[in-house]
Design a protein around this motif. Structure first.
Motif, PDB file in Angstrom:
ATOM      1  N   SER A  78     -71.093  21.561  19.560  1.00  0.00           N
ATOM      2  CA  SER A  78     -70.256  22.742  19.780  1.00  0.00           C
ATOM      3  C   SER A  78     -70.830  23.957  19.061  1.00  0.00           C
ATOM      4  N   ILE A  82     -71.588  27.208  21.498  1.00  0.00           N
ATOM      5  CA  ILE A  82     -70.842  28.460  21.365  1.00  0.00           C
ATOM      6  C   ILE A  82     -71.611  29.464  20.503  1.00  0.00           C
ATOM      7  N   TYR A  86     -74.485  30.393  23.948  1.00  0.00           N
ATOM      8  CA  TYR A  86     -73.618  31.471  24.434  1.00  0.00           C
ATOM      9  C   TYR A  86     -74.295  32.825  24.242  1.00  0.00           C
ATOM     10  N   ALA A 116     -66.923  25.125  26.923  1.00  0.00           N
ATOM     11  CA  ALA A 116     -65.574  25.497  26.486  1.00  0.00           C
ATOM     12  C   ALA A 116     -64.787  24.297  26.003  1.00  0.00           C
ATOM     13  N   ALA A 119     -66.189  23.443  22.462  1.00  0.00           N
ATOM     14  CA  ALA A 119     -65.800  24.417  21.436  1.00  0.00           C
ATOM     15  C   ALA A 119     -64.301  24.408  21.191  1.00  0.00           C
ATOM     16  N   ALA A 120     -63.504  24.343  22.259  1.00  0.00           N
ATOM     17  CA  ALA A 120     -62.049  24.336  22.091  1.00  0.00           C
ATOM     18  C   ALA A 120     -61.602  23.106  21.314  1.00  0.00           C
ATOM     19  N   TYR A 128     -64.944  22.084  13.832  1.00  0.00           N
ATOM     20  CA  TYR A 128     -65.957  23.107  14.085  1.00  0.00           C
ATOM     21  C   TYR A 128     -66.753  23.402  12.811  1.00  0.00           C
ATOM     22  N   THR A 139     -63.934  31.417  18.310  1.00  0.00           N
ATOM     23  CA  THR A 139     -62.684  31.431  19.069  1.00  0.00           C
ATOM     24  C   THR A 139     -62.716  32.498  20.154  1.00  0.00           C
ATOM     25  N   THR A 142     -65.034  31.299  22.935  1.00  0.00           N
ATOM     26  CA  THR A 142     -64.431  30.208  23.703  1.00  0.00           C
ATOM     27  C   THR A 142     -63.380  30.746  24.659  1.00  0.00           C
ATOM     28  N   ALA A 180     -59.917  22.755  28.590  1.00  0.00           N
ATOM     29  CA  ALA A 180     -60.213  23.696  27.507  1.00  0.00           C
ATOM     30  C   ALA A 180     -59.067  24.683  27.323  1.00  0.00           C
TER      31      ALA A 180
END
Length: 479
Positions: A78, A82, A86, A116, A119-120, A128, A139, A142, A180
């Motif tokens: 994650s 993210i 990302y 997502a 990460a969520a 995390y 956050t 995401t 997510a």
């Protein structure tokens, strides 16, 4: 549950490192499109959704050995997705305020949806790792993925150039996006919640139009590789994976929106697709009934052999045998709502797992070996593997799910041993890189969403652990 970082109710905030100087943006709401009629059903809104009652679910410390391994995999994956992925993928907002997905195909939609989910899950459960990107900025990113994916679904978007949905694999993309969003529900506004409910109901309604032969409607994609009479409809291409990822969307719709007028239809179709996914020739005879479905009467074909193996990509393919992980994830989906999952999700899992661990296959030197090589993380592919060379977590994830659902009864060695071997090998792969990713050379795993697949599996494995080893007791239940 740990508290998520505070998020401004301004709808679009640029995370540091994602959009350069555009650290704070104020953007008008996206225009809402009118969905076309196919699959629209009676519609849905965020008010139909029952949020996860985290405060009633207890907690999961993750201090057991398997939990420590899965937590580390989820935290690393994650953090990579993210963070560097990302930042390198989404460099601008479009004029309507959503990030640019750069298309409507699998690469453009499925990959961010899987990111997502990873990460969520990590942010919501406190796993995390913020060493390179704060939880607050993670956050924001995401939420950007969730809100953009939901807004671009055809149920919410009339623009054919930017909308996705109504495709062979889009039920799976809808499942990831909605999962997510459900995990992140408290961080979404009313429009974003409405979009998520609408897209999931749209895809679920589309799937309820099928029958005991066809996935959707009365033509096109079928539920089985082989018909009852022995006719092979799709040579070398089991329909197991398509059936169980479609079932995933139906299960999530029924759990998220239990009072929706179509919830009963979604529930029934979920059961049907789970049973079709794992149907074998022995199921076509006898009197066995699962979740109200008599197998010998309803099933019109098969997807796996009686020995638990299946074919995909024109070969006996172990990677698609462990794709029944999607069926087993239903345990946590229902568990998050304090509900038992359908027993159909466990159908023939023991049979398939036995084929991985115990069934001997010939070797070139004249000996034999099971797919799981003795005392090793190495996998034997009896007819080769066209996806690459390194897949320990695909198997370690399945091993864990089999352990937690008790589907290794009578199989030796037990699934817990294999989980350790495979997931330790996964952590060894990850230890090569400081950013949390798994893979190096393309040949290790040729799928362009290889990192995203790791993240999505790790998230769902962790959520299954969360329910199974909860401080309030095992919440994985089956009816």
């Amino acid at each position: 549950m740990p508290t998520l970082p505070s998020l401004s109710r301004r709808r679009f905030l640029g995370a540091a490192g994602a959009l350069g100087a555009a650290a704070t943006l104020s953007v008008p709401d996206a225009a809402l499109g009118v969905p076309d009629a196919a699959g629209a059903g009676v519609g849905a809104s965020g008010s139909d959704v029952t949020p996860i009652a985290w405060q009633s679910l207890g907690s999961y410390p993750g201090t057991d050995a398997a939990g420590g391994r899965v937590t580390a995999i989820l935290a690393g994956s994650s953090r990579y997705l993210i963070g560097p992925w990302y930042a390198g993928t989404y460099t601008r907002y479009l004029p309507d305020g959503y990030i640019d997905l750069k298309g409507t195909d699998e690469r453009a939609v499925r990959l961010p949806a899987m990111a997502a989910v990873a990460a969520a899950t990590a942010l919501t459960t406190g796993t995390y790792d913020p060493r390179t990107l704060s939880a607050a900025n993670a956050t924001i990113r995401t939420r950007n993925l969730i809100r953009t994916l939901a807004a671009r679904h055809r149920a919410n978007n009339a623009d054919p150039a930017t909308r996705w949905g109504n495709g062979w694999q889009t039920a799976l993309w809808a499942y990831y996006t909605a999962l997510a969003g459900w995990l992140f529900w408290e961080r979404l506004d009313t429009t974003e919640r409405d979009h998520l409910a609408t897209l999931l109901a749209w895809e679920a309604d589309r799937l309820t139009t099928g029958d005991d032969v066809h996935l959707i409607g009365t033509g096109g994609d079928q539920l089985y590789m082989t018909r009852r009479d022995g006719t092979v409809v799709t040579p070398g291409d089991s329909k197991a994976e398509e059936d169980n990822w479609s079932a995933a969307a139906l299960s999530l719709a029924a759990v998220m929106m239990p009072r929706h007028p179509n919830a009963a239809r979604w529930t029934r179709r979920n059961i049907e697709l789970l049973l079709a996914a794992a149907a074998c020739p022995q199921d076509l005879t006898g009197n066995r009934t699962i979740n109200g479905v008599r197998l010998s009467t309803w099933l019109q074909g098969t997807n796996i052999a009686d020995d638990g193996t299946l074919q995909n990509h024109a070969r006996l393919h172990p990677l698609y045998m462990v794709a029944f992980d999607q069926s087993l994830y239903q345990g946590f989906v229902f568990g998050l709502a304090h509900r038992p999952a359908p027993r159909a999700a466990l159908h023939n899992i023991n049979r398939t797992y036995a084929a991985l661990v115990e069934k001997p296959f010939p070797l070139p030197d004249g000996g034999t070996t099971p797919i799981y090589r003795a005392d090793s993380a190495e996998i034997h592919y009896p007819e080769g593997n066209d996806w690459g060379t390194h897949f320990p977590f695909y198997f370690g994830n399945f091993d864990l799910l089999v352990t937690l659902t008790g589907q290794d009864t009578g199989i030796h060695p037990a699934a817990a041993k294999w989980e350790r071997l495979h997931n330790e090998a996964q952590l060894t792969l990850m230890s090569r890189f400081p950013d949390g990713r798994t893979y190096g050379a393309t040949g290790e795993n040729t799928y362009y969403g290889r990192e995203h697949r790791i993240g999505a599996m790790a998230a769902q494995a962790y959520l299954t652990l969360f329910l199974a080893r909860n401080t309030t007791g095992n919440r994985l239940r089956w009816r």
